[in-house]
Motif scaffolding. Structure first.
Motif, PDB file in Angstrom:
ATOM      1  N   GLN A 169       0.871  -1.225  -0.013  1.00 29.99           N
ATOM      2  CA  GLN A 169      -0.187  -0.097  -0.147  1.00 29.99           C
ATOM      3  C   GLN A 169       0.816   1.205  -0.125  1.00 29.99           C
ATOM      4  O   GLN A 169       1.620   1.600   1.010  1.00 29.99           O
ATOM      5  CB  GLN A 169      -0.965  -0.033   1.358  1.00 29.99           C
ATOM      6  N   SER A 173      13.327   6.416   0.665  1.00 28.20           N
ATOM      7  CA  SER A 173      13.476   4.927   1.117  1.00 28.20           C
ATOM      8  C   SER A 173      13.964   4.063   0.126  1.00 28.20           C
ATOM      9  O   SER A 173      13.797   4.565  -1.118  1.00 28.20           O
ATOM     10  CB  SER A 173      12.054   4.414   1.916  1.00 28.20           C
ATOM     11  N   ALA A 214       8.202   7.421  -3.277  1.00 27.72           N
ATOM     12  CA  ALA A 214       7.001   6.599  -2.992  1.00 27.72           C
ATOM     13  C   ALA A 214       7.325   5.466  -2.121  1.00 27.72           C
ATOM     14  O   ALA A 214       6.463   5.099  -1.347  1.00 27.72           O
ATOM     15  CB  ALA A 214       6.604   5.971  -4.434  1.00 27.72           C
ATOM     16  N   ALA A 215       8.374   4.889  -2.009  1.00 24.77           N
ATOM     17  CA  ALA A 215       8.592   3.779  -1.125  1.00 24.77           C
ATOM     18  C   ALA A 215       8.799   4.207   0.366  1.00 24.77           C
ATOM     19  O   ALA A 215       8.288   3.548   1.218  1.00 24.77           O
ATOM     20  CB  ALA A 215      10.188   3.317  -1.421  1.00 24.77           C
ATOM     21  N   ALA A 216       8.973   5.580   0.548  1.00 22.13           N
ATOM     22  CA  ALA A 216       8.941   6.270   1.994  1.00 22.13           C
ATOM     23  C   ALA A 216       7.555   6.170   2.354  1.00 22.13           C
ATOM     24  O   ALA A 216       7.093   6.108   3.599  1.00 22.13           O
ATOM     25  CB  ALA A 216       9.550   7.495   2.053  1.00 22.13           C
ATOM     26  N   THR A 217       6.525   5.987   1.364  1.00 24.76           N
ATOM     27  CA  THR A 217       5.144   6.324   1.875  1.00 24.76           C
ATOM     28  C   THR A 217       4.362   4.935   1.740  1.00 24.76           C
ATOM     29  O   THR A 217       3.245   4.861   1.730  1.00 24.76           O
ATOM     30  CB  THR A 217       4.206   7.207   1.098  1.00 24.76           C
ATOM     31  N   LYS A 218       5.194   3.843   1.847  1.00 23.20           N
ATOM     32  CA  LYS A 218       4.454   2.507   1.899  1.00 23.20           C
ATOM     33  C   LYS A 218       4.066   2.211   3.101  1.00 23.20           C
ATOM     34  O   LYS A 218       4.864   2.494   4.271  1.00 23.20           O
ATOM     35  CB  LYS A 218       5.490   1.579   1.364  1.00 23.20           C
ATOM     36  N   VAL A 219       2.876   1.663   3.297  1.00 24.95           N
ATOM     37  CA  VAL A 219       2.444   1.338   4.816  1.00 24.95           C
ATOM     38  C   VAL A 219       3.047   0.114   5.318  1.00 24.95           C
ATOM     39  O   VAL A 219       3.277  -1.037   4.612  1.00 24.95           O
ATOM     40  CB  VAL A 219       1.043   1.181   4.893  1.00 24.95           C
ATOM     41  N   PHE A 260       2.279  -2.448   7.979  1.00 23.25           N
ATOM     42  CA  PHE A 260       1.187  -2.788   8.874  1.00 23.25           C
ATOM     43  C   PHE A 260       2.216  -3.555   9.955  1.00 23.25           C
ATOM     44  O   PHE A 260       2.856  -4.289   9.765  1.00 23.25           O
ATOM     45  CB  PHE A 260       0.246  -3.701   8.095  1.00 23.25           C
TER      46      PHE A 260
END
Lengths: 363, 149
Positions: free
Chosen positions: A116, A145, B135-140, B142
């Motif tokens: 996600q 990241s 984008a990778a830094a905004t990956k959740v 869980f």
């Protein structure tokens, strides 16, 4: 009856001069540049490209400046410009599976391969005005990241592997083009999708919302929403092979909707599809819901008389340039039309009164 | 010796790179190069290309909307023909892209490769990597709250 046909030029020139002055606004405030609009009003630019049906961020930004921020007027300018362009050809269908995603979420599977990825979203903001933006500050920097390099798999493919969702069989026919031939009904799904992707965001949202409120309900889940860049390829006859001619940002929404099935076919999820120029997710989700609602016949559903199920109603009213053109023309001079109506109503009144006086005399 | 398939693949690669390149950057990279004269086979022309999508992302095609594209073709005195189809309305961009395409087919290919294409490819890769990293830094990530331990 005399109708003045001349005399407006001086007034029109003066009106346009004043428009130019008002467009500039207070001259002590710095003038906006087109690159500033392109970079900092990017979602307005995206909407103008999507509904103008022409991907060119610089032109869309210029149109927004010229239209003083009236986006429908800006879309009008883009549509008018578009008609002056020779058509050089068509692209191969873009491969959204290969999209380099800025954002990719699924509301149906938490642990979807590829993850996600929230991207630059307004979701989870508090919708409180940020007065810090009133002051000029340092340009903010996003954190980073380890990037993902492999393509992001489609959520509907997982369901499709198990036959749990309707297949979308691949084909390569030439789709009909509403910019080349007049619309005819029934239009069919390719034309519907073309009309919806350039349709007015507010109208398509309203139609989608009406299905959620019960006017042709179809129980959608957002199986996947992705925003990112895709390359565009076109076959060049002189070369004999296809070349990449550029790159677009697109928003794609695939909904997973309630079942179709019959005595002979097992139950399956069904699909709605949205694909729109730019980062335009409200529009893409709306498009997917309306696409799904309009598929009632092909999926063997009942026609419930819901507006979002009525293809002609939706498509004939989704275009804001057609709509505003017909609506706004009624403010232009209709002196002759109105004179004839005025005469008619006078005649009807005179006849009615004449009859009344005859009747009175007879009594 | 390259096979015809390899030649086409290489040419598709540089033509795409030139089409996607920022026009100003391509102009800057060619500033110090001595560019040959040429004859137009097709003068730069801006038009629209109808972009297609697929229903459901994978199904039958439909028309999504147009994009602006500028195309041209030219021939060098040495005979090589260069083509360009570049995104946007910049005629000078199309001309430079067609020139590089023509030069890539002749004796100056290595020079163009190192002074123009290699920097464009590196910069494009860095731009893409930069967005992918954000984008990778905004990956959740869980995690499950475990109760009662």
């Amino acid at each position: 009856m005399y109708v003045a046909v001349k005399g407006g030029e001086r007034a029109i020139d003066a009106a346009h001069e004043w428009l130019a002055e008002e467009r500039r606004g207070d001259a002590t405030v710095p003038e906006l540049t087109v690159p500033q609009i392109r970079e900092q009003m990017a979602l307005a630019v995206n909407r103008v490209m999507a509904e103008g049906s022409l991907y060119d961020p610089d032109l869309a930004a210029l149109a927004i400046k010229q239209a003083r921020g009236d986006l429908i007027e800006a879309i009008f300018l883009i549509r008018a410009y578009r008609t002056t362009l020779p058509r050089l050809g068509h692209s191969a269908p873009v491969e959204t599976t290969a999209m380099r995603c800025d954002r990719r979420i699924s509301a149906t599977f938490k642990d979807v391969p590829g993850g996600q990825v929230l991207g630059p979203t307004f979701d989870y903001t508090h919708r409180l005005l940020d007065f810090a933006l009133e002051a000029e500050g340092e340009a903010p920097r996003a954190r980073t990241s380890e990037p993902r390099r492999e393509p992001t798999p489609r959520v509907t493919e997982f369901l499709n592997k198990d036959g749990l969702i309707q297949d979308e069989p691949r084909s390569d026919g030439t789709p009909p083009d509403m910019t080349r031939e007049p619309m005819e009904y029934p239009a069919g799904r390719p034309l519907r999708l073309q009309a919806l992707t350039r349709g007015d965001e507010g109208f398509v949202l309203g139609m989608a919302y009406s299905t959620q409120r019960g006017y042709g309900r179809n129980h959608p889940f957002v199986g996947e929403l992705r925003i990112g860049a895709v390359e565009v390829e076109m076959e060049v006859p002189e070369l004999g092979f296809s070349v990449c001619i550029g790159e677009l940002t697109l928003t794609e929404c695939e909904t997973v909707n309630q079942f179709a099935g019959s005595k002979t076919e097992p139950a399956q999820f069904t699909r709605g599809y949205g694909l729109v120029f730019g980062q335009t997710e409200r529009k893409a989700i709306s498009m997917a819901l309306v696409d799904r609602a309009l598929r009632w016949e092909e999926l063997g559903e009942e026609y419930l008389g819901a507006p979002a199920q009525d293809e002609e109603f939706v498509l004939a009213h989704s275009d804001n340039i057609q709509g505003t053109g017909f609506l706004e023309h009624i403010k232009l001079p209709h002196y002759v039309d109105f004179q004839s109506e005025l005469e008619l109503v006078r005649k009807m009144r005179a006849e009615a009164m004449g009859m009344a006086s005859v009747k009175e005399a007879a009594e | 010796m390259e096979t015809p398939e390899q030649e086409i693949a290489a040419r598709r690669g540089w033509m795409g790179l030139l089409a996607r390149a920022p026009a100003q950057r391509l102009a800057a990279l060619l500033e110090s190069a001595e560019l040959p004269g040429f004859d137009w086979l097709r003068v730069p022309e801006t038009g629209g290309v109808m972009v297609r999508g697929r229903m459901g992302g994978t199904g039958a095609p439909f028309n999504l909307g147009e994009m602006t594209v500028t195309r041209c073709a030219l021939r060098l005195a040495s005979g090589e023909v260069g083509h360009a189809h570049v995104q946007g309305r910049n005629r000078a961009h199309a001309e430079r892209a067609a020139l590089v395409d023509a030069l890539m087919q002749g004796a100056r290919a290595d020079e163009m490769q190192s002074s123009v294409l290699a920097p464009l490819a590196a910069e494009e890769a860095a731009r893409r990597e930069g967005r992918a990293a954000k984008a990778a830094a905004t990956k959740v990530d869980f995690f499950t709250m475990v109760r009662g331990e």
